[in-house]
Design an enzyme around this catalytic site. Structure first.
Site, PDB file in Angstrom:
ATOM      1  N   CYS A 134       0.844  -1.205   0.000  1.00 54.66           N
ATOM      2  CA  CYS A 134       0.000   0.000   0.000  1.00 54.66           C
ATOM      3  C   CYS A 134       0.875   1.249   0.000  1.00 54.66           C
ATOM      4  CB  CYS A 134      -0.924  -0.017   1.217  1.00 54.66           C
ATOM      5  SG  CYS A 134      -1.959   1.455   1.313  1.00 54.66           S
ATOM      6  N   CYS A 137      -0.417   4.162   2.120  1.00 60.84           N
ATOM      7  CA  CYS A 137      -0.284   3.946   3.580  1.00 60.84           C
ATOM      8  C   CYS A 137       1.171   4.135   4.020  1.00 60.84           C
ATOM      9  CB  CYS A 137      -0.696   2.534   3.990  1.00 60.84           C
ATOM     10  SG  CYS A 137      -2.162   1.902   3.218  1.00 60.84           S
ATOM     11  N   ASP A 138       2.119   3.586   3.252  1.00 62.25           N
ATOM     12  CA  ASP A 138       3.500   3.481   3.735  1.00 62.25           C
ATOM     13  C   ASP A 138       4.507   4.365   3.007  1.00 62.25           C
ATOM     14  OD1 ASP A 138       2.576   1.508   5.474  1.00 62.25           O
ATOM     15  OD2 ASP A 138       2.903  -0.084   4.014  1.00 62.25           O
TER      16      ASP A 138
END
Ligand code: NDP
Length: 306
Positions: A134, A137-138
């Site tokens: 992701c 997200c990261d």
């Protein structure tokens, strides 16, 4: 007792919820996450949903959820563990969850899809230590660093574009000499100076002792192996349907996709399917939402027929 229970709160489930509540059904949406949106939540930017150009995955999900909340849709946070059908007198369906059982006359299955793994050495071992599925997200953990994205579809290219805005350098590693992603995304990717595409190459291993340090590549055309130093590896090699719990309940193909036409009727009476878990040629947010509407329409037609 609900008229209809919708399993999954992605675009398909929420599309069904909005059409269902406007049709007067007593309904609820069950999802394991309290945050609605499904896979869209992991999308950096959505630019192909009518009327909402260049919107983030988070923002479009919020808008879908706000719409459902405004109409009074009930949401249940629970993990579905199984489904039982055939309870008389009306073939009632029981949805078993880790939060109790729920009963309905009809079901709409809209559990979406989850990411696939590469299945190479180092992938599981370094997951969360530089291996991610992701980018939104990261990605922030890799500011001014060097990363690789693996894959050639819409998600891989979107991820690479997103990461190019954060990272010093982004390599897109693709196993063929042609990307599968939409043309507009490809053009945007090619215009970015800090992105390099590594064609015809497979990742054979992700290396690193505690954190990702690099990848071992194999070029399928030259038959040569090479090493690439990277701090992170974002894997975007497609998705698989979340349908394990529906095996034996409705007809599926070998890939686990539920077989239904545009009317979204499955092989089981009173059970409909919507979104990415349906066998269909195009899996997009807009087609998922349309499935939700079609599933409700089919349910209404079935009730009218008696
Ligand atoms: P796709 O299936 O479209 O693409 C997967 C990519 O990964 C392909 O390029 C494939 O290569 C590659 N791949 C698969 N397995 C491996 C492997 N083992 N090793 C290396 N490479 C591999 O998946 P996406 O996740 O990109 O997209 C899923 C769906 O979601 C698509 O239908 C997409 O259009 C849709 N989507 C819709 C959006 C929207 O509505 N706005 C946004 C993003 C995605 P190859 O090309 O050789 O098969």
């Amino acid at each position: 007792m609900y008229d209809v229970l919708i399993l999954g709160a992605g675009p398909a489930g929420l599309g069904a919820a909005i059409y269902g509540i406007r049709a007067g059904f007593k309904l609820a949406v069950i999802d394991q996450s309290p945050v609605s949106g499904g896979q869209v939540l992991n999308t950096y930017e959505v630019d192909n949903y009518l009327g909402l150009p260049m919107i983030s995955g988070g923002d479009i999900s919020d808008k879908f959820r706000e719409h459902a909340d405004k109409l009074g849709v009930e949401f249940i946070t629970a993990q579905v563990t199984g489904i039982e059908t055939g309870k008389e007198p009306e073939n009632i369906k029981t949805v078993k969850t880790d939060n109790g059982d729920y009963e309905a006359k009809a079901l709409i299955l809209a559990t979406g899809a989850e990411h696939m793994h590469l299945g190479v050495k180092g992938e599981n071992e370094l997951s969360g230590m530089g291996v991610s599925y992701c980018a939104t997200c990261d990605g922030a953990f890799f500011r001014k660093r060097t990363v690789a994205v693996v894959g050639g579809g819409d998600v891989a290219v979107e991820d690479a574009i997103f990461l190019a805005g954060i990272c010093r350098r982004v390599y897109l590693i693709h196993r063929r000499d042609k990307l599968r992603a939409a043309d507009i995304l490809q053009k945007k990717l090619m215009s970015l100076e800090n992105v390099e595409i590594i064609w015809d190459s497979e990742v054979k291993e992700i290396k690193g002792s505690d954190v990702v340090e690099g990848v071992e590549l194999f070029n399928k055309k030259s038959n040569e192996c090479s090493s690439l130093e990277v701090n992170g590896v974002f894997i975007a090699v497609g998705v698989k349907p979340v349908t394990e719990m529906f095996k034996g309940l409705v007809e599926m193909n070998e890939g686990g996709y539920i077989i239904a036409g545009e009317d979204c009727c499955t092989s089981a009476e009173g059970i409909y399917v919507a979104g990415d878990i349906r066998k269909k040629p195009m899996r997009q947010i807009i087609t998922a939402v349309a499935d939700g509407a079609n599933a409700i329409n089919s349910l209404q037609n079935a009730l009218m027929r008696g």
